[in-house]
Design an enzyme around this catalytic site. Structure first.
Site, PDB file in Angstrom:
ATOM      1  N   CYS A 251       0.814  -1.224   0.000  1.00  0.00           N
ATOM      2  CA  CYS A 251       0.000   0.000   0.000  1.00  0.00           C
ATOM      3  C   CYS A 251       0.845   1.270   0.000  1.00  0.00           C
ATOM      4  O   CYS A 251       0.657   2.164  -0.841  1.00  0.00           O
ATOM      5  CB  CYS A 251      -0.983  -0.024   1.161  1.00  0.00           C
ATOM      6  SG  CYS A 251      -0.230   0.068   2.808  1.00  0.00           S
ATOM      7  N   HIS A 299      -2.977   1.174   6.765  1.00  0.00           N
ATOM      8  CA  HIS A 299      -3.232   1.123   5.313  1.00  0.00           C
ATOM      9  C   HIS A 299      -3.376   2.532   4.762  1.00  0.00           C
ATOM     10  O   HIS A 299      -3.849   3.447   5.451  1.00  0.00           O
ATOM     11  CB  HIS A 299      -4.507   0.322   5.030  1.00  0.00           C
ATOM     12  CG  HIS A 299      -4.715   0.035   3.570  1.00  0.00           C
ATOM     13  ND1 HIS A 299      -3.865  -0.773   2.829  1.00  0.00           N
ATOM     14  CD2 HIS A 299      -5.675   0.455   2.691  1.00  0.00           C
ATOM     15  CE1 HIS A 299      -4.297  -0.837   1.579  1.00  0.00           C
ATOM     16  NE2 HIS A 299      -5.393  -0.101   1.472  1.00  0.00           N
ATOM     17  N   HIS A 311      -5.647   1.789  -4.653  1.00  0.00           N
ATOM     18  CA  HIS A 311      -4.744   1.310  -3.605  1.00  0.00           C
ATOM     19  C   HIS A 311      -4.320  -0.127  -3.883  1.00  0.00           C
ATOM     20  O   HIS A 311      -4.875  -0.801  -4.759  1.00  0.00           O
ATOM     21  CB  HIS A 311      -5.432   1.402  -2.229  1.00  0.00           C
ATOM     22  CG  HIS A 311      -6.585   0.443  -2.066  1.00  0.00           C
ATOM     23  ND1 HIS A 311      -6.813  -0.255  -0.905  1.00  0.00           N
ATOM     24  CD2 HIS A 311      -7.578   0.058  -2.921  1.00  0.00           C
ATOM     25  CE1 HIS A 311      -7.900  -1.016  -1.037  1.00  0.00           C
ATOM     26  NE2 HIS A 311      -8.373  -0.832  -2.244  1.00  0.00           N
TER      27      HIS A 311
END
Length: 336
Positions: A251, A299, A311
């Site tokens: 991420c 995240h 993402h």
């Protein structure tokens, strides 16, 4: 007894001065009118520029015309390749036939030349001298059969060669037709592409149409536009923990890679990226901001507006566009 003071009258201007004053007034009126026209006060109201949605609708309409043309182009190109292969195969098969035909015709030419130079009587005389009388008739019949067999072989070779030539002529004519069709289609495609390019150029700078992502409006920062285009181009690439591209990402590796393309350096760690920009509220968030999740900031994604982000989700899920509402939202950070 009081008397009323006499009224004073302004002295009248000489006639020449009055005329000059009137000229000045007329000139001022003319200048004011010209200025009003220049400012658009006296012109008809200008038409408003088309909105982003209207431009998109025009592009969609042009695309409806373009897509069938592209598929027709692909069909003709596929047929062209198939027929070119057939033509080459026929040409390869004709090589030995043409060789056999050439050898046979050379042999016929040699016989004709020999008879023309020497005459048939010399060969017949040699046959009479060297042959027993009892076998002359048999050998004459044999010579006729050999000659007849040669004629049949030559005729057979020429027949097959001519048949292949006819087939090749048909294929060559078809290929020429399809090349013309292909060129016509390519010209039409170029024309429509040019129109779409013109329409796309009408979009505001803040509107981008990145591959792999939905259309995005209101991208204020040029760095954000570059980051969005870069991240969206990675849609479909696999998630690999610790990876920062160019073919796989985690991420924070994806957001680092996207902003690196825009000349902005981010640390490959969500906690650090949280502090590498200015925090903004959800109501202030705009495309290009980083969006973080979880109280531990585990995240991060790149916000695209309208509640979606691009993402790298997790192992087994490639880079993709998703809603920001599927995880506990921590906040937004603007780095550009």
């Amino acid at each position: 007894m009081a008397t009323t003071p006499p009224q004073r009258h302004a002295p009248s201007a000489p006639p020449g001065r009055r005329a000059g004053f009137q000229r000045v007034v007329r000139r001022l009126v003319t200048l004011v009118a010209a200025a009003a026209v220049g400012a658009g006060m006296l012109t008809a109201p200008a038409h408003a520029a088309p909105s982003v949605d209207e431009i998109d609708a025009q592009i969609d309409k042009q695309w409806e015309q373009l897509e069938p043309t592209i598929e027709q182009f692909n069909k003709v190109r596929s047929q062209l390749r198939t027929n070119q292969k057939k033509s080459k195969a026929l040409k390869d098969k004709m090589v030995p036939l043409e060789l056999a035909s050439t050898l046979a015709m050379n042999k016929v030419g040699d016989i004709a030349a020999r008879y023309y130079i020497q005459g048939p009587s010399q060969e017949l005389g040699a046959l009479l001298v060297n042959t027993k009388p009892g076998t002359l008739a048999e050998q004459l019949v044999m010579l006729d059969r050999i000659a007849d067999d040669q004629r049949r072989q030559i005729a057979g070779v020429l027949k097959v060669r001519d048949e292949y030539n006819k087939q090749k002529e048909k294929l060559d004519a078809l290929i020429a037709l399809e090349i013309k069709q292909q060129n016509d289609l390519a010209a039409k495609k170029k024309q429509i592409d040019s129109e779409i390019k013109r329409l796309t150029a009408m979009l505001p700078v803040t509107s981008i149409r990145p591959a792999g992502c939905p259309k995005i409006d209101g991208v204020v920062s040029s760095a954000a536009r570059t980051a969005i285009k870069t991240a969206c181009a990675q849609v479909g690439d696999p998630y690999v923990w610790g990876a920062t591209g160019p073919n796989s990402f985690d991420c924070s590796g994806l957001t680092q890679y996207a902003y690196k393309a825009a000349g902005i350096s981010l640390t490959h760690f969500t906690g650090a990226q949280w502090n590498e920009g200015r925090r903004v509220s959800r109501s202030e968030a705009r495309p290009g901001d980083l969006v973080f999740f979880g109280s531990d900031l585990h995240h991060v994604g790149l916000y695209l507006g309208n509640g979606v982000m691009v993402h790298a989700p997790r192992t087994g899920k490639p880079v993709q566009v998703s809603s920001i509402n599927t995880q506990p939202l921590a906040g937004f950070v603007r780095v550009s």
